[in-house]
Enzyme design. Sequence first.
Site, mmCIF file in Angstrom:
data_model
loop_
_atom_site.group_PDB
_atom_site.id
_atom_site.type_symbol
_atom_site.label_atom_id
_atom_site.label_comp_id
_atom_site.label_asym_id
_atom_site.label_seq_id
_atom_site.Cartn_x
_atom_site.Cartn_y
_atom_site.Cartn_z
ATOM 1 N N ASP A 14 0.806 -1.231 0.000
ATOM 2 C CA ASP A 14 0.000 0.000 0.000
ATOM 3 C C ASP A 14 0.834 1.274 0.000
ATOM 4 O O ASP A 14 0.413 2.311 0.518
ATOM 5 C CB ASP A 14 -0.971 0.025 1.200
ATOM 6 N N LYS A 17 1.914 2.110 -5.129
ATOM 7 C CA LYS A 17 2.444 1.538 -6.381
ATOM 8 C C LYS A 17 1.522 1.845 -7.566
ATOM 9 O O LYS A 17 1.972 2.203 -8.642
ATOM 10 C CB LYS A 17 2.602 0.013 -6.232
ATOM 11 N N GLY A 41 -4.480 -4.362 -3.811
ATOM 12 C CA GLY A 41 -5.470 -3.319 -4.087
ATOM 13 C C GLY A 41 -4.699 -2.070 -4.461
ATOM 14 O O GLY A 41 -4.055 -1.463 -3.604
ATOM 15 N N HIS A 42 -4.707 -1.739 -5.732
ATOM 16 C CA HIS A 42 -3.925 -0.598 -6.218
ATOM 17 C C HIS A 42 -4.887 0.500 -6.652
ATOM 18 O O HIS A 42 -5.709 0.297 -7.550
ATOM 19 C CB HIS A 42 -3.011 -1.031 -7.373
ATOM 20 N N GLN A 220 2.007 -6.116 -3.181
ATOM 21 C CA GLN A 220 2.426 -6.203 -1.774
ATOM 22 C C GLN A 220 3.725 -5.400 -1.583
ATOM 23 O O GLN A 220 3.972 -4.477 -2.343
ATOM 24 C CB GLN A 220 2.607 -7.664 -1.316
#
Length: 416
Positions: A14, A17, A41-42, A220
């Site tokens: 988080d 990225k 989750g991007h 990650q």
Amino acid sequence: MSKADLIVGIQWGDEGKGKIVDRLAQEYDVVCRSQGGHNAGHTIWVDGVRYALHLVPSGVLNPKACNIIGNGVVLNPASLIEEMRQFQHLEGRLFISDKAHLNLPYHAYIDQAKERLKGEKAIGTTGKGIGPAYADKISRTGHRVGELLTPALLCESIMETLASQQAILDALGVSLPSKEALLEELEGYKKALAPFVANTTQMVWDALDAGKSMLLEGAQGTLLDIDHGTYPFVTSSNTVSAGACTGLGLNPKDIGTVTGIVKAYTTRVGHGPFPTEDTEEAGKTMADVGKEVGTTTGRRRRCGWFDAVSVRYASRLNGCDQFALMKLDVLDGFETVKICYAYMLDGKMIETMPSSLENVTPVYEEMEGWGKVAGVRTFDALPENAKRYIRRIEALCGTKVGIISTSPDRNDTILL
Ligand code: GDP
Ligand code: IMO
Ligand code: MG
């Protein structure tokens, strides 16, 4: 022949990225994911619209970029199909490796059941079946995306695998689909995904040989790496830059510039040691101002100060050429800011990363805060104290800062 540039998370995920991949993707022909799954989750903000990506590479908002999901990813077809609905005309610009492993609903049930049984010792996984899907792959009982093209055969094969694991599944209380229901599910996946399944190993080679530019998007972060992270509170893949090679079929010589994505402070979601965590006012302010809520699970992220010891370690592990320093604006208005430059362990001060962070306490230095960097778009326009903070991070971590991010928006990014 060209090389593949790489984006890698340096802390516990988080870091931002998605924002940087999206910002840079405007200049790349190909964007690839190489590991992880829909635990990622991007988030990307463009013109006030928010996109949350889990499996689709963050190059998708550049209509010219080709997006590849590599063999190292564990792919949940239902999650991918749902995610693909947000975008149009994906055929011909999204490809999924036929060697990627399937992450099916029973993997999530196993993940959740194991977490429940662990009670207080739970890892705090995303519950998305990532560990069980990778466990099947390593145990050689997994099933691959290419098999989706022959659903009846795949169905037989999955039923056999599940039968061989029946005793364990019963003990975990995991109920399984009937053969008919499974076949119907797999046929649906084939219908939606068959046009996207490809030999992506050859594709990435051809693209590099043809001189195309390529960006690899890590998922990650380094401290969640299965080998080098805070085991067992980690994810089940190699999140470090080396993992991008195996996850796509590249060799180390194919890698170009490595950019480590680093938050200006630290966050962690899920359980496990976090030496610089601040459970008082400062951490709460970071969480509120930084809107630190998980993109995948909606859990509140734990927050704390910048940890130069683990960031220096991560930079060396990944071979970072530069950092992108994210969310500097979240520290706006703090009277002072702290950086952890060493740990105390067993009464001794250490500046290197031990194999466990369980018993370390942070040693801090304190610097004066700054007024406001939110929305600043040039280095010169940053307050002097913010510049000092950046230079101190560079000095402590031995890596230069090449990108600074001052808001979630694509355009609030300083490229040095
Ligand atoms: P990822 O998993 O590394 O892609 O990061 P996430 O998207 O899970 O979390 C990063 C969050 O910070 C997202 O909500 C982004 O929109 C947001 N973000 C990214 N860069 C900045 C920044 O420079 N400032 C602020 N305030 N938010 C940012
Ligand atoms: P992105 O790509 C932050 C964490 C989980 C848990 C541990 C294991 O958005 O940075 P898993 O479901 O992978 O078995 O969970 O890893 N985790 C993440 N934390 N960002 C992520 O991805 C994460 N993916 C997994 O919270 O602590
Ligand atoms: Mg995320």
